[in-house]
Design a protein around this motif. Structure first.
Motif, PDB file in Angstrom:
ATOM      1  N   ASN A  32       0.857  -1.184   0.000  1.00 54.34           N
ATOM      2  CA  ASN A  32       0.000   0.000   0.000  1.00 54.34           C
ATOM      3  C   ASN A  32       0.896   1.238   0.000  1.00 54.34           C
ATOM      4  OD1 ASN A  32      -2.195  -1.732   0.026  1.00 54.34           O
ATOM      5  ND2 ASN A  32      -2.315  -1.737   2.253  1.00 54.34           N
ATOM      6  N   THR A  33       0.748   2.117   0.949  1.00 54.50           N
ATOM      7  CA  THR A  33       1.578   3.304   1.007  1.00 54.50           C
ATOM      8  C   THR A  33       2.998   2.946   1.452  1.00 54.50           C
ATOM      9  OG1 THR A  33      -0.293   4.747   1.476  1.00 54.50           O
ATOM     10  CG2 THR A  33       1.877   5.554   2.098  1.00 54.50           C
ATOM     11  N   ARG A  50       6.516  10.200   0.442  1.00 59.23           N
ATOM     12  CA  ARG A  50       5.596   9.084   0.580  1.00 59.23           C
ATOM     13  C   ARG A  50       4.876   8.891  -0.735  1.00 59.23           C
ATOM     14  NH1 ARG A  50       1.609  10.306   5.027  1.00 59.23           N
ATOM     15  NH2 ARG A  50       3.383   9.892   6.389  1.00 59.23           N
ATOM     16  N   ILE A  51       4.569   7.634  -1.066  1.00 59.93           N
ATOM     17  CA  ILE A  51       3.849   7.339  -2.305  1.00 59.93           C
ATOM     18  C   ILE A  51       2.758   6.323  -2.002  1.00 59.93           C
ATOM     19  CG2 ILE A  51       5.538   5.548  -2.972  1.00 59.93           C
ATOM     20  CD1 ILE A  51       5.056   6.455  -5.912  1.00 59.93           C
ATOM     21  N   THR A  52       1.564   6.572  -2.542  1.00 61.57           N
ATOM     22  CA  THR A  52       0.455   5.658  -2.307  1.00 61.57           C
ATOM     23  C   THR A  52       0.463   4.535  -3.348  1.00 61.57           C
ATOM     24  OG1 THR A  52      -1.116   6.781  -3.753  1.00 61.57           O
ATOM     25  CG2 THR A  52      -0.895   7.624  -1.500  1.00 61.57           C
ATOM     26  N   SER A  53      -0.473   3.626  -3.195  1.00 60.42           N
ATOM     27  CA  SER A  53      -0.546   2.485  -4.109  1.00 60.42           C
ATOM     28  C   SER A  53      -0.889   2.904  -5.533  1.00 60.42           C
ATOM     29  CB  SER A  53      -1.576   1.478  -3.605  1.00 60.42           C
ATOM     30  OG  SER A  53      -2.846   2.092  -3.489  1.00 60.42           O
ATOM     31  N   SER A  56       0.197   8.508  -5.929  1.00 56.74           N
ATOM     32  CA  SER A  56       0.151   9.868  -5.395  1.00 56.74           C
ATOM     33  C   SER A  56       1.320  10.077  -4.443  1.00 56.74           C
ATOM     34  CB  SER A  56      -1.163  10.112  -4.663  1.00 56.74           C
ATOM     35  OG  SER A  56      -2.246  10.008  -5.550  1.00 56.74           O
ATOM     36  N   THR A  57       1.919  11.252  -4.501  1.00 58.45           N
ATOM     37  CA  THR A  57       3.131  11.502  -3.714  1.00 58.45           C
ATOM     38  C   THR A  57       3.011  12.762  -2.864  1.00 58.45           C
ATOM     39  OG1 THR A  57       4.113  12.739  -5.540  1.00 58.45           O
ATOM     40  CG2 THR A  57       4.619  10.394  -5.414  1.00 58.45           C
ATOM     41  N   ASN A  73       5.814  -1.817  -8.799  1.00 51.28           N
ATOM     42  CA  ASN A  73       4.984  -2.792  -8.092  1.00 51.28           C
ATOM     43  C   ASN A  73       5.340  -4.230  -8.478  1.00 51.28           C
ATOM     44  OD1 ASN A  73       3.585  -0.798  -6.708  1.00 51.28           O
ATOM     45  ND2 ASN A  73       2.048  -0.595  -8.321  1.00 51.28           N
ATOM     46  N   GLU A  98       3.612  -0.212   4.113  1.00 54.12           N
ATOM     47  CA  GLU A  98       2.471  -0.985   4.608  1.00 54.12           C
ATOM     48  C   GLU A  98       2.265  -2.135   3.625  1.00 54.12           C
ATOM     49  OE1 GLU A  98      -1.573   0.503   6.434  1.00 54.12           O
ATOM     50  OE2 GLU A  98      -1.805   0.243   4.258  1.00 54.12           O
ATOM     51  N   THR A 106       2.830  -2.780   8.866  1.00 50.82           N
ATOM     52  CA  THR A 106       3.810  -1.771   8.465  1.00 50.82           C
ATOM     53  C   THR A 106       5.205  -2.238   8.877  1.00 50.82           C
ATOM     54  OG1 THR A 106       2.222   0.030   8.639  1.00 50.82           O
ATOM     55  CG2 THR A 106       4.555   0.613   8.723  1.00 50.82           C
TER      56      THR A 106
END
Length: 118
Positions: A32-33, A50-53, A56-57, A73, A98, A106
């Motif tokens: 995930n993030t 931080r970067i989401t799945s 988004s950063t 990924n 995570e 996490t």
């Protein structure tokens, strides 16, 4: 058991570049993030990026325009491209993610030292 392993740290001159990698291994369904944090001597650990799945950063103000976080990924790997490095970027950099495995947990990597000095 999931592990995060960072690599790519080292000594670089001011103005130089480094690319950090954080590879996750073990039974992983998805990440995930994920993020990069750093801790300089005598200071608290702070979020760098931080970067989401979905990609988004967010970035700390101090690194905006110089650092880029990305992820692959398929390889369960997160990267931090660091350009125009400054002495104040000197710190131990930690990967955080995570991870969705048999449960969602996490994890932290062991850290990699980045030293910016002439």
């Amino acid at each position: 058991q999931v592990q995060l392993v960072e690599s790519g740290g080292g000594l670089v001159q001011p103005g130089g570049s480094l690319r950090l990698s954080c590879a996750a291994s073990g039974t992983i369904f998805s990440i995930n993030t994920a993020g990069w944090y750093r801790q300089a001597p005598g200071k608290q650990r702070e979020l760098v990026a931080r970067i989401t799945s979905v990609g988004s950063t967010i970035y700390a103000e101090s690194v905006k325009g110089r650092f880029t976080i990305s992820r692959d990924n398929a390889k369960n790997t997160v990267y931090l491209q660091m350009n125009s490095l400054k002495p104040e970027d000197t710190a131990v950099y930690y990967c955080n993610a995570e991870v969705r495995s048999w449960s969602t947990t996490t994890y932290w990597g062991q850290g990699t030292q980045v030293t910016v000095s002439s």
